[in-house]
Write a protein that holds these residues in place. Structure first.
Motif, PDB file in Angstrom:
ATOM      1  N   GLY A 167       9.570  53.362 -30.410  1.00 41.37           N
ATOM      2  CA  GLY A 167       8.465  52.559 -30.911  1.00 41.37           C
ATOM      3  C   GLY A 167       8.926  51.103 -30.946  1.00 41.37           C
ATOM      4  O   GLY A 167      10.114  50.829 -31.156  1.00 41.37           O
ATOM      5  N   TRP A 168       8.007  50.173 -30.747  1.00 45.11           N
ATOM      6  CA  TRP A 168       8.430  48.783 -30.549  1.00 45.11           C
ATOM      7  C   TRP A 168       9.135  48.198 -31.770  1.00 45.11           C
ATOM      8  O   TRP A 168      10.100  47.439 -31.630  1.00 45.11           O
ATOM      9  CB  TRP A 168       7.239  47.919 -30.149  1.00 45.11           C
ATOM     10  N   ASN A 169       8.680  48.528 -32.978  1.00 47.59           N
ATOM     11  CA  ASN A 169       9.364  48.027 -34.174  1.00 47.59           C
ATOM     12  C   ASN A 169      10.807  48.521 -34.220  1.00 47.59           C
ATOM     13  O   ASN A 169      11.731  47.766 -34.548  1.00 47.59           O
ATOM     14  CB  ASN A 169       8.629  48.462 -35.446  1.00 47.59           C
ATOM     15  N   SER A 170      11.005  49.795 -33.891  1.00 47.43           N
ATOM     16  CA  SER A 170      12.359  50.358 -33.896  1.00 47.43           C
ATOM     17  C   SER A 170      13.236  49.695 -32.841  1.00 47.43           C
ATOM     18  O   SER A 170      14.419  49.420 -33.076  1.00 47.43           O
ATOM     19  CB  SER A 170      12.302  51.872 -33.655  1.00 47.43           C
ATOM     20  N   VAL A 171      12.655  49.440 -31.673  1.00 44.18           N
ATOM     21  CA  VAL A 171      13.397  48.770 -30.604  1.00 44.18           C
ATOM     22  C   VAL A 171      13.859  47.385 -31.058  1.00 44.18           C
ATOM     23  O   VAL A 171      15.025  47.008 -30.893  1.00 44.18           O
ATOM     24  CB  VAL A 171      12.523  48.652 -29.336  1.00 44.18           C
ATOM     25  N   LEU A 172      12.940  46.621 -31.652  1.00 46.67           N
ATOM     26  CA  LEU A 172      13.284  45.276 -32.110  1.00 46.67           C
ATOM     27  C   LEU A 172      14.354  45.312 -33.195  1.00 46.67           C
ATOM     28  O   LEU A 172      15.296  44.509 -33.182  1.00 46.67           O
ATOM     29  CB  LEU A 172      12.033  44.561 -32.631  1.00 46.67           C
ATOM     30  N   GLU A 173      14.217  46.246 -34.138  1.00 56.18           N
ATOM     31  CA  GLU A 173      15.202  46.349 -35.220  1.00 56.18           C
ATOM     32  C   GLU A 173      16.578  46.704 -34.672  1.00 56.18           C
ATOM     33  O   GLU A 173      17.597  46.191 -35.151  1.00 56.18           O
ATOM     34  CB  GLU A 173      14.747  47.385 -36.246  1.00 56.18           C
ATOM     35  N   SER A 174      16.609  47.571 -33.673  1.00 56.81           N
ATOM     36  CA  SER A 174      17.887  47.968 -33.091  1.00 56.81           C
ATOM     37  C   SER A 174      18.541  46.799 -32.356  1.00 56.81           C
ATOM     38  O   SER A 174      19.730  46.516 -32.537  1.00 56.81           O
ATOM     39  CB  SER A 174      17.683  49.145 -32.129  1.00 56.81           C
ATOM     40  N   ILE A 175      17.758  46.099 -31.546  1.00 56.86           N
ATOM     41  CA  ILE A 175      18.299  44.968 -30.785  1.00 56.86           C
ATOM     42  C   ILE A 175      18.741  43.843 -31.717  1.00 56.86           C
ATOM     43  O   ILE A 175      19.823  43.266 -31.551  1.00 56.86           O
ATOM     44  CB  ILE A 175      17.257  44.454 -29.769  1.00 56.86           C
ATOM     45  N   LEU A 176      17.926  43.538 -32.728  1.00 57.65           N
ATOM     46  CA  LEU A 176      18.262  42.439 -33.636  1.00 57.65           C
ATOM     47  C   LEU A 176      19.451  42.762 -34.536  1.00 57.65           C
ATOM     48  O   LEU A 176      19.980  41.874 -35.209  1.00 57.65           O
ATOM     49  CB  LEU A 176      17.048  42.062 -34.485  1.00 57.65           C
ATOM     50  N   ASN A 177      19.871  44.029 -34.530  1.00 54.16           N
ATOM     51  CA  ASN A 177      21.081  44.398 -35.263  1.00 54.16           C
ATOM     52  C   ASN A 177      22.230  44.764 -34.324  1.00 54.16           C
ATOM     53  O   ASN A 177      23.276  45.238 -34.771  1.00 54.16           O
ATOM     54  CB  ASN A 177      20.779  45.556 -36.214  1.00 54.16           C
ATOM     55  N   GLY A 178      22.023  44.563 -33.021  1.00 55.33           N
ATOM     56  CA  GLY A 178      23.090  44.783 -32.053  1.00 55.33           C
ATOM     57  C   GLY A 178      23.507  46.229 -31.900  1.00 55.33           C
ATOM     58  O   GLY A 178      24.688  46.523 -31.702  1.00 55.33           O
ATOM     59  N   VAL A 179      22.530  47.160 -31.956  1.00 57.95           N
ATOM     60  CA  VAL A 179      22.840  48.597 -31.898  1.00 57.95           C
ATOM     61  C   VAL A 179      22.297  49.205 -30.602  1.00 57.95           C
ATOM     62  O   VAL A 179      21.082  49.181 -30.366  1.00 57.95           O
ATOM     63  CB  VAL A 179      22.226  49.335 -33.109  1.00 57.95           C
ATOM     64  N   PRO A 180      23.155  49.768 -29.739  1.00 64.85           N
ATOM     65  CA  PRO A 180      22.683  50.438 -28.519  1.00 64.85           C
ATOM     66  C   PRO A 180      21.963  51.738 -28.863  1.00 64.85           C
ATOM     67  O   PRO A 180      22.135  52.287 -29.955  1.00 64.85           O
ATOM     68  CB  PRO A 180      23.971  50.702 -27.737  1.00 64.85           C
ATOM     69  N   MET A 181      21.177  52.239 -27.922  1.00 64.33           N
ATOM     70  CA  MET A 181      20.267  53.343 -28.235  1.00 64.33           C
ATOM     71  C   MET A 181      20.364  54.534 -27.292  1.00 64.33           C
ATOM     72  O   MET A 181      20.728  54.389 -26.129  1.00 64.33           O
ATOM     73  CB  MET A 181      18.823  52.820 -28.192  1.00 64.33           C
ATOM     74  N   VAL A 182      20.009  55.696 -27.835  1.00 59.70           N
ATOM     75  CA  VAL A 182      19.622  56.850 -27.033  1.00 59.70           C
ATOM     76  C   VAL A 182      18.098  56.842 -27.069  1.00 59.70           C
ATOM     77  O   VAL A 182      17.493  57.069 -28.116  1.00 59.70           O
ATOM     78  CB  VAL A 182      20.166  58.174 -27.599  1.00 59.70           C
ATOM     79  N   ALA A 183      17.483  56.532 -25.943  1.00 56.71           N
ATOM     80  CA  ALA A 183      16.027  56.396 -25.875  1.00 56.71           C
ATOM     81  C   ALA A 183      15.395  57.773 -25.688  1.00 56.71           C
ATOM     82  O   ALA A 183      15.636  58.443 -24.689  1.00 56.71           O
ATOM     83  CB  ALA A 183      15.651  55.475 -24.719  1.00 56.71           C
ATOM     84  N   TRP A 184      14.560  58.162 -26.668  1.00 57.44           N
ATOM     85  CA  TRP A 184      13.940  59.490 -26.656  1.00 57.44           C
ATOM     86  C   TRP A 184      12.443  59.316 -26.910  1.00 57.44           C
ATOM     87  O   TRP A 184      11.949  59.574 -28.004  1.00 57.44           O
ATOM     88  CB  TRP A 184      14.581  60.349 -27.739  1.00 57.44           C
ATOM     89  N   PRO A 185      11.677  58.876 -25.910  1.00 58.11           N
ATOM     90  CA  PRO A 185      10.254  58.590 -26.112  1.00 58.11           C
ATOM     91  C   PRO A 185       9.439  59.858 -26.354  1.00 58.11           C
ATOM     92  O   PRO A 185       9.724  60.910 -25.775  1.00 58.11           O
ATOM     93  CB  PRO A 185       9.851  57.915 -24.800  1.00 58.11           C
ATOM     94  N   LEU A 186       8.410  59.729 -27.198  1.00 58.66           N
ATOM     95  CA  LEU A 186       7.569  60.872 -27.530  1.00 58.66           C
ATOM     96  C   LEU A 186       6.137  60.724 -27.026  1.00 58.66           C
ATOM     97  O   LEU A 186       5.548  61.671 -26.519  1.00 58.66           O
ATOM     98  CB  LEU A 186       7.550  61.086 -29.051  1.00 58.66           C
TER      99      LEU A 186
END
Length: 220
Positions: free
Chosen positions: A102-121
Motif C-alpha cells: 500500500g502506498w502509505n506503507s511504501v512511503l513509510e518504509s522508504i523514509l525510514n530506509g528499510v528494504p522490503m519483501v513486496a507482497w501485493p494483495l
C-alpha cells in the motif's frame, strides 16, 4: 537491522493456508520478527478493509500452526490486528519489511530506509511492487506458484534471507537509504513535495475565491 517486520496493512488479509505457509517460512528463515496477525479469510484479500473484521475474540494461536508461538517465542512477536507501524519502522533494529505495498506503507518504509519483501494483495499494490523491485531495486517480490495461489514457505524463507542476510539485501539497504535522503529533501520546507503541496493549496484558495466572486456577481 536484525528484525523483520510483517504487516499487510489495515485492510489486507491472507488465507488460512497462506498464513500457515508464512509462519513456517518465518521459522525456516531463522530471523527475528514482529508479525501483525489478522484473522485469515478465504475470500477477498481486502476483506479486513471492507468488512472491518476482528479476531472474533480468539487468541492469535488459533490461527497459527500448532506450536509456532512457543517455538518462536525467543525470536519473534505476534501482535493482534494492529501495531504502530511508523514507529516500528523507525527503530534501528528493523532491517526489513514484508508489506502488501500500500502506498502509505511504501512511503513509510522508504523514509525510514528499510528494504522490503513486496507482497501485493489487491488494487494498485501489484504495480507498486513491480516498481519497487524492478525499477527502484529496494524490494524482492513474492510470487505465488500460480495466479491467485499460495506463496510457499521455502520461497518466503528465501525472500526474507535475501533482504536480511544476502549481499543483495545489503545493496538494497544502500539504495533505499539514498531514496530516504531524497525523500527527506523533498519533504523539507524548500523541497519539491512541500512546494507542490503549497502550490496546490494556493490554487485551491484562488479558485474558491474566484467561484465565490462569480456567484456573488450572478446574484447581483
Amino acid at each position: 537491522e536484525s528484525v523483520i517486520f510483517l504487516s499487510f496493512g489495515s485492510g489486507g488479509t491472507i488465507s488460512k493456508c497462506q498464513m500457515t505457509e508464512l509462519a513456517y517460512g518465518l521459522e525456516l528463515s531463522k530471523q527475528r520478527f514482529i508479525w501483525v496477525v489478522r484473522q485469515p479469510t478465504e475470500g477477498d484479500a481486502s476483506a479486513a478493509f471492507f468488512e472491518a473484521k476482528d479476531c472474533d475474540g480468539l487468541p492469535i494461536i488459533n490461527y497459527l500452526p500448532d506450536g509456532f508461538v512457543s517455538r518462536t517465542k525467543d525470536v519473534g512477536i505476534c501482535v493482534t490486528m494492529w501495531a504502530p507501524q511508523a514507529e516500528i519502522l523507525k527503530h534501528p533494529a528493523i532491517g526489513g519489511f514484508v508489506t502488501h505495498c500500500g502506498w502509505n506503507s511504501v512511503l513509510e518504509s522508504i523514509l525510514n530506509g528499510v528494504p522490503m519483501v513486496a507482497w501485493p494483495l489487491y488494487a494498485e499494490q501489484k504495480m507498486n511492487a513491480t516498481m519497487l523491485s524492478k525499477e527502484l531495486g529496494v524490494a524482492v517480490k513474492a510470487t505465488p506458484i500460480e495466479e491467485g495461489g499460495v506463496v510457499c514457505r521455502k520461497q518466503i524463507a528465501e525472500l526474507i534471507h535475501r533482504v536480511m542476510v544476502d549481499e543483495e539485501g545489503i545493496a538494497m539497504r544502500v539504495k533505499v537509504k539514498d531514496y530516504k535522503l531524497s525523500g527527506e529533501k523533498a519533504l523539507s520546507v524548500c523541497g519539491s513535495s512541500h512546494g507542490s503541496l503549497y502550490q496546490m493549496t494556493k490554487d485551491c484558495v484562488f479558485h474558491m475565491h474566484q467561484q465565490s466572486s462569480e456567484a456573488k456577481s450572478r446574484g447581483a
